[in-house]
Write a protein that holds these residues in place. Sequence first.
Motif, PDB file in Angstrom:
ATOM      1  N   SER A   1     -11.891  -7.694   1.483  1.00 42.70           N
ATOM      2  CA  SER A   1     -13.074  -8.484   1.814  1.00 42.70           C
ATOM      3  C   SER A   1     -12.933  -9.874   1.213  1.00 42.70           C
ATOM      4  N   VAL A   2     -13.856 -10.746   1.551  1.00 44.99           N
ATOM      5  CA  VAL A   2     -13.726 -12.171   1.258  1.00 44.99           C
ATOM      6  C   VAL A   2     -13.732 -12.440  -0.252  1.00 44.99           C
ATOM      7  N   ASP A   3     -12.715 -13.204  -0.682  1.00 43.55           N
ATOM      8  CA  ASP A   3     -12.639 -13.731  -2.056  1.00 43.55           C
ATOM      9  C   ASP A   3     -12.490 -12.660  -3.124  1.00 43.55           C
ATOM     10  N   VAL A   4     -11.898 -11.521  -2.770  1.00 43.24           N
ATOM     11  CA  VAL A   4     -11.572 -10.511  -3.776  1.00 43.24           C
ATOM     12  C   VAL A   4     -10.134 -10.045  -3.568  1.00 43.24           C
ATOM     13  N   TYR A   5      -9.566  -9.414  -4.592  1.00 35.92           N
ATOM     14  CA  TYR A   5      -8.234  -8.827  -4.458  1.00 35.92           C
ATOM     15  C   TYR A   5      -8.313  -7.594  -3.559  1.00 35.92           C
ATOM     16  N   PRO A   6      -7.223  -7.260  -2.848  1.00 40.44           N
ATOM     17  CA  PRO A   6      -7.204  -5.987  -2.128  1.00 40.44           C
ATOM     18  C   PRO A   6      -7.423  -4.820  -3.097  1.00 40.44           C
TER      19      PRO A   6
ATOM     20  N   MET B   1       0.827  -1.203   0.000  1.00 40.42           N
ATOM     21  CA  MET B   1       0.000   0.000   0.000  1.00 40.42           C
ATOM     22  C   MET B   1       0.866   1.260   0.000  1.00 40.42           C
ATOM     23  N   LEU B   2       1.856   1.293   0.882  1.00 42.37           N
ATOM     24  CA  LEU B   2       2.723   2.459   0.985  1.00 42.37           C
ATOM     25  C   LEU B   2       3.609   2.604  -0.244  1.00 42.37           C
ATOM     26  N   ALA B   3       4.094   1.493  -0.769  1.00 38.75           N
ATOM     27  CA  ALA B   3       4.969   1.539  -1.940  1.00 38.75           C
ATOM     28  C   ALA B   3       4.265   2.164  -3.140  1.00 38.75           C
TER      29      ALA B   3
ATOM     30  N   GLN C   1      -5.979  -4.540  -6.901  1.00 39.76           N
ATOM     31  CA  GLN C   1      -4.569  -4.941  -6.952  1.00 39.76           C
ATOM     32  C   GLN C   1      -4.488  -6.435  -7.270  1.00 39.76           C
ATOM     33  N   ASN C   2      -4.649  -6.765  -8.554  1.00 37.18           N
ATOM     34  CA  ASN C   2      -4.711  -8.179  -8.921  1.00 37.18           C
ATOM     35  C   ASN C   2      -3.342  -8.850  -8.975  1.00 37.18           C
ATOM     36  N   GLN C   3      -2.280  -8.088  -8.672  1.00 33.99           N
ATOM     37  CA  GLN C   3      -0.957  -8.701  -8.540  1.00 33.99           C
ATOM     38  C   GLN C   3      -0.747  -9.270  -7.129  1.00 33.99           C
ATOM     39  N   LEU C   4      -1.704  -8.971  -6.232  1.00 36.82           N
ATOM     40  CA  LEU C   4      -1.658  -9.476  -4.861  1.00 36.82           C
ATOM     41  C   LEU C   4      -2.617 -10.663  -4.722  1.00 36.82           C
ATOM     42  N   PRO C   5      -2.414 -11.505  -3.695  1.00 43.33           N
ATOM     43  CA  PRO C   5      -3.303 -12.660  -3.528  1.00 43.33           C
ATOM     44  C   PRO C   5      -4.738 -12.248  -3.182  1.00 43.33           C
TER      45      PRO C   5
END
Length: 362
Positions: free
Chosen positions: A28-33, A17-19, A44-48
């Motif tokens: 939230s559940v079952d979505v990307y941050p 987030m800071l970067a 942020q689909n590069q994150l889990p």
Amino acid sequence: MNSHFYKQQFEDLLASMLALGASDMHGSVDVYPVFRIQGELLEQNQLPVLERGTLKGMAEALLSAEQFEHLTTQRSCDLGYSNGVGERFRLNFYFERGGLAFAVRALNNAFCTFEELRLPAQLEAIAGQKDGLVLVTGTTGSGKSTTLASMINKINEERACHILTIEDPIEFVHPNKRSVVHQREVGEDVLSFADAIRSAMREDPDVMLLGEMRDLETMHAAITAAETGHLVFATLHTNDAVGVIDRLVGMFPGNLQNTVRQQLSMSLRAVVTQILVPSADGSGRVPVNEILMVNGAVSNLIREKNSAQIRSVMETGRSQGNQTLEYALALRVKDKLITYEKALQLTYRKEQFENALKVLNR
């Protein structure tokens, strides 16, 4: 998996987030941050993807037993959080559609000057008030907390006084400078805002910061504190400096409204409304502030229930620090900090904005 694992996962999200320069993060559940970057929400689909068990593990790792119990029973919980290198965040865990979710706000605890934040010079005079009530208003995410932190920091640097903050949660940590600063967190150090204000009368404060006026009891206590010689800063979620007066009075029962109006006419010192506008060069966001400085004429208008005339005082009283939203927008356009088109979108009084811009460009 143990709590250390989930805490590290959360800290990794904070680092991402800071970067990317995000101000907020949503999970939230079952979505990307999702990060808010320069006011825009971006997945942020590069994150889990955040799974149900991960969110529960994070909540259990980050919340105390009492906070987790509060989350379970009240269905939401606010807290302040410092990561491993001391950076501050405001967290809210809550339930939605039966699953856990969170919202995170990044807090820059390196206090900025008014000039660095591009705040108007009038705020320096407001911070120099000796008593009374100062309201800083705006929608969620408008930068109210950062502006207030800068005002408190300026007092801390320049005055030898006792500053007491009452917050839920504590957002900016103020070390003692010229002032002595005590910070109380609702739920951790005191049961409620109203309780904290009442007990503050026995704690010898000169300046009080009230994180939010959420209920009648808190509002009444804050106004009374301002009446009795304290300088009280508080926030409200409104976006109109004049309208905030009627809204505040209107929240009280009819039989108390005249009394509250009288109290406000004597204790209110200023109302600062803030919005954040994308900068013209795309580098960030710029604060735009409507400012009402309360003088004898405004006090009389408050007392006489004539709020409609207060805007006229603001329009003709710029020499006393008053500033309408339209004039504030015109100033930002003149200085090429925001675009003309964006300013037009933000005003309901296009003619006044155009007139202010013509005057400024002469």
